[in-house]
Design a protein around this motif. Structure first.
Motif, short mmCIF file in Angstrom:
data_model
loop_
_atom_site.label_atom_id
_atom_site.label_comp_id
_atom_site.label_asym_id
_atom_site.label_seq_id
_atom_site.Cartn_x
_atom_site.Cartn_y
_atom_site.Cartn_z
N GLN A 68 35.49 48.83 72.98
CA GLN A 68 36.33 48.09 72.06
C GLN A 68 37.36 47.21 72.78
OE1 GLN A 68 35.63 48.25 68.85
NE2 GLN A 68 34.08 49.82 69.17
N SER A 69 37.24 47.10 74.09
CA SER A 69 38.21 46.30 74.84
C SER A 69 37.50 45.45 75.89
CB SER A 69 39.26 47.20 75.51
OG SER A 69 38.66 48.02 76.49
N LYS A 70 38.23 44.49 76.40
CA LYS A 70 37.71 43.60 77.43
C LYS A 70 38.86 43.18 78.33
CE LYS A 70 35.41 39.13 78.09
NZ LYS A 70 34.85 37.92 77.40
N VAL A 71 38.60 43.10 79.63
CA VAL A 71 39.60 42.66 80.59
C VAL A 71 39.15 41.32 81.16
CG1 VAL A 71 40.82 43.14 82.73
CG2 VAL A 71 40.28 45.01 81.16
N ALA A 72 39.99 40.30 81.00
CA ALA A 72 39.73 38.99 81.58
C ALA A 72 40.76 38.74 82.68
CB ALA A 72 39.83 37.89 80.51
N VAL A 73 40.29 38.24 83.82
CA VAL A 73 41.17 37.95 84.96
C VAL A 73 41.02 36.48 85.30
CG1 VAL A 73 41.76 38.55 87.34
CG2 VAL A 73 40.81 40.29 85.83
N ARG A 74 42.15 35.76 85.28
CA ARG A 74 42.08 34.33 85.51
C ARG A 74 43.24 33.87 86.40
NH1 ARG A 74 44.68 30.52 81.13
NH2 ARG A 74 45.14 29.58 83.15
N LEU A 75 43.02 32.74 87.06
CA LEU A 75 44.05 32.14 87.89
C LEU A 75 45.12 31.49 87.02
CD1 LEU A 75 41.80 30.40 90.54
CD2 LEU A 75 43.37 32.27 90.98
N ARG A 76 46.35 31.54 87.52
CA ARG A 76 47.42 30.88 86.79
C ARG A 76 48.56 30.54 87.74
NH1 ARG A 76 50.68 32.72 81.28
NH2 ARG A 76 51.84 30.77 81.09
N ALA A 77 49.17 29.39 87.52
CA ALA A 77 50.38 29.00 88.26
C ALA A 77 51.57 29.40 87.40
CB ALA A 77 50.38 27.51 88.54
N LYS A 78 52.27 30.44 87.81
CA LYS A 78 53.37 30.96 87.03
C LYS A 78 54.66 30.23 87.38
CE LYS A 78 54.51 34.18 83.98
NZ LYS A 78 53.92 34.21 82.65
N VAL A 427 46.59 30.52 102.92
CA VAL A 427 47.32 31.26 101.89
C VAL A 427 47.42 30.41 100.63
CG1 VAL A 427 49.49 32.39 101.35
CG2 VAL A 427 48.60 32.45 103.68
N PRO A 428 47.22 30.99 99.44
CA PRO A 428 47.37 30.24 98.20
C PRO A 428 48.78 29.67 98.06
CG PRO A 428 46.26 32.33 97.78
CD PRO A 428 46.76 32.38 99.20
N PRO A 429 48.94 28.57 97.33
CA PRO A 429 50.26 27.97 97.15
C PRO A 429 51.22 28.93 96.45
CG PRO A 429 48.53 26.48 96.42
CD PRO A 429 47.88 27.80 96.67
N ALA A 430 52.51 28.74 96.69
CA ALA A 430 53.53 29.56 96.04
C ALA A 430 53.46 29.39 94.53
CB ALA A 430 54.91 29.16 96.55
N GLY A 431 53.65 30.49 93.83
CA GLY A 431 53.63 30.45 92.38
C GLY A 431 52.29 30.78 91.75
N PHE A 432 51.22 30.76 92.54
CA PHE A 432 49.91 31.08 91.98
C PHE A 432 49.69 32.60 92.01
CE2 PHE A 432 48.99 26.66 92.35
CZ PHE A 432 48.01 26.41 91.41
N GLY A 433 48.93 33.07 91.06
CA GLY A 433 48.60 34.48 90.99
C GLY A 433 47.48 34.70 89.99
N LEU A 434 47.28 35.96 89.64
CA LEU A 434 46.24 36.33 88.68
C LEU A 434 46.88 36.79 87.38
CD1 LEU A 434 43.58 38.31 90.74
CD2 LEU A 434 43.63 35.89 90.17
N GLN A 435 46.34 36.31 86.29
CA GLN A 435 46.76 36.74 84.97
C GLN A 435 45.68 37.66 84.43
OE1 GLN A 435 49.60 35.92 83.39
NE2 GLN A 435 49.28 35.72 81.20
N GLU A 436 46.04 38.91 84.19
CA GLU A 436 45.11 39.89 83.61
C GLU A 436 45.37 39.99 82.12
OE1 GLU A 436 43.30 43.62 85.96
OE2 GLU A 436 45.37 43.75 85.38
N ILE A 437 44.32 39.91 81.34
CA ILE A 437 44.45 39.98 79.89
C ILE A 437 43.58 41.13 79.39
CG2 ILE A 437 44.19 38.76 77.70
CD1 ILE A 437 44.43 36.15 79.26
N LEU A 438 44.21 42.14 78.82
CA LEU A 438 43.49 43.28 78.25
C LEU A 438 43.45 43.08 76.74
CD1 LEU A 438 42.23 46.13 78.29
CD2 LEU A 438 44.56 47.04 78.21
#
Length: 518
Positions: A68-78, A427-438
């Motif tokens: 009943q659930s799904k985890v999506a992982v995507r790139l994001r510049a926070k 190294v990835p640029p500053a501010g980038f990371g992973l956004q996990e969505i459950l």
């Protein structure tokens, strides 16, 4: 990692209603510094399910949560702003990198990744636009009338920024048109999609802001500040409307609304598909699973052998032999089932995690913007209220709607997810990371509830007579999110989902800030 470094890998949690039956929990993982060991963060989600739901270990296995659930992982510049996205000098702006690669392509250098960069830019614009409009709305809800003029400047800057971002997208699109023969196939179409989707999103978000201002009584300062805010928004949207007509973009007030919604969905998927990170099973053959399988096979073989003893000893035609002979037949039939059941029981008892996946950082590395990798593992269990940590029980008692309610009227579904990340050069640029969505779909739990309307008979003191009234019948699902940061600190947030048999009515944040725990 020590506490002083904790701010470099911040954890942020957002919870909201995705649709009538689905809740979403989103958390952001910033990339760690180069040369540091993998950084672990842990999410513990406790779902307090009232007994009236009829869900528990015997009726709703914990593993159902995975279905009943799904985890999506995507790139994001926070924490990037619209102002940065409109600036061709900002190092965090995907438009800068995209324009550089387009120029390199024209100069004869073979470089790829232009289409993913264009998608990243379009998706970043949509994310940042939503965040900034929501931030302004949150400020407007609590601002005093004497501060309304300051908020007018915020609204004016927002409207200026969105038009500047559209100018950036238009510049890139015109550049792609002039040099279409040398660019990657699909680049022009992707830039056009990004521009169309951004226009639609600006229209939607600024219109929501305008509707909110029309009802914001706390901003009435007697100087027409609210009117000036709405006039600024209306002028911006008027400019936007003319531009959409020139481009031939579909709008909700012209044409079929169904076609408009369908096209927006396709545009959103087109822009965000390259940002989702590949998560694959680790491919390891766990020692625990192998050990359980061997033990289960040995038990099944032992059972089958013992059941054949009467045949070996020659006592088949006695009553005892007949019983054991029939037992041998059943043993042969049940042997595989015994093996399967024992294996599953042992694996569940011995294995600490239900699932373990790799996180592969292909999108950024393919663009020459850094390399990262990681691992995610998860498990889910039913547990009694008394078995959960004391600080979780303490958060559960905050702002209870029914004081002194018995704790044994709830069962607790505990979901834990660990994520580790590491980076390598470049190294990835500053501010980038992973956004996990459950995403947790509650439809299966909600259908167990009673009808959403309850007819109540009572005596009305104001009308001085007996009356009947339909009263909404709602239920509360309390969610407590515990976060363990890389420094070892724990933070807790409580959310309350108000639901009925048909849908999730709303999601409330109980307390405005996260609680620091020892």
């Amino acid at each position: 990692m020590n506490a002083s470094q904790d701010h470099k890998t911040p954890f942020e949690l957002e919870a909201y209603v995705r649709d009538h039956h689905t809740l979403e929990l989103a958390r952001f993982h910033a990339f760690p510094e180069s040369g540091t060991p993998p950084v672990w963060t842990t999410l513990d989600l406790y779902i307090f399910v009232p007994a009236s739901f009829g869900a528990g270990p015997s009726t709703w296995p914990a593993e159902m949560l995975y279905r009943q659930s799904k985890v999506a992982v995507r790139l994001r510049a926070k924490h990037i702003t619209l102002e940065e996205l409109a600036d061709f000098e900002s190092p965090r702006n995907p438009a800068v990198r995209l324009l550089q690669r387009m120029e390199e392509r024209i100069a004869g250098n073979h470089c790829s990744g232009l289409v993913p960069l264009a998608r990243m830019l379009g998706a970043d614009v949509s994310d940042v636009l939503r965040d900034e409009v929501q931030a302004i709305t949150n400020q407007l809800e609590v601002v005093a009338p004497e501060d309304a003029h300051r908020m007018l400047r915020e609204v004016e800057e927002l409207c200026t920024s969105v038009l500047n971002v559209l100018d950036v997208l238009d510049t890139l699109r015109r550049h792609a048109i002039r040099n279409q023969s040398v660019h990657e196939p699909g680049l022009l179409a992707t830039l056009t999609f990004a521009e169309e989707y951004t226009c639609a999103l600006i229209d939607e978000q600024l219109s929501k802001l305008g509707m909110f201002l029309s009802t914001a009584e706390n901003l009435r300062d007697g100087h027409g500040t609210v009117l000036r805010m709405n006039m600024t928004i209306a002028h911006t949207l008027d400019v936007l409307s003319k531009m959409r007509r020139r481009r031939g973009f579909i709008t909700p007030d012209v044409g079929k609304p169904e076609l408009y919604g369908y096209r927006l969905g396709l545009l959103k998927k087109e822009l965000q598909q390259s940002l989702y990170v590949d998560t694959r099973p680790s491919g390891r053959d766990p020692f625990v699973a192998n050990s359980a399988a061997m033990i289960a096979a040995a038990l099944a073989a032992t059972w089958a052998l013992l059941a054949q003893v009467p045949l070996i000893t020659g006592t088949l035609w006695s009553w005892q032999g007949l019983v054991f002979g029939l037992g041998a037949i059943f043993a042969y039939v049940l042997k595989d089932r015994i093996k399967d059941i024992v294996k599953r029981r042992l694996v569940k008892r011995w294995k600490h995690w239900d699932n373990e996946n790799k996180i592969l950082g292909g999108p950024l590395s393919n663009l020459g913007w850094g390399h990262f990798s990681g691992r995610a593992r998860e498990r889910v269990r039913w547990c009694a209220v008394d078995d959960i940590p004391r600080d979780v029980r303490r958060i559960r008692r905050f702002h209870r709607t029914v004081r002194s309610a018995a704790a044994d009227l709830e069962r607790v579904l505990h979901y834990r997810r660990d994520v580790s990340l590491s980076v390598a050069d470049p190294v990835p640029p500053a501010g980038f990371g992973l956004q996990e969505i459950l995403r947790v779909r509650l439809a299966d739990l909600l259908r167990r509830l009673d009808d959403p309307i309850d007819n109540v008979t009572f005596y009305s003191r104001t009308k001085r007579r007996f009356v009947q009234r339909d009263i909404p019948r709602v239920y509360h699902l309390n969610l407590i999110c515990m976060v363990t940061t890389p420094s070892g600190k724990r933070k807790g947030r409580k959310f309350r989902a108000v639901v009925n048999q048909k849908e999730v009515i709303r999601l409330e944040s109980v307390g405005n800030q996260s609680l620091e725990l020892d």
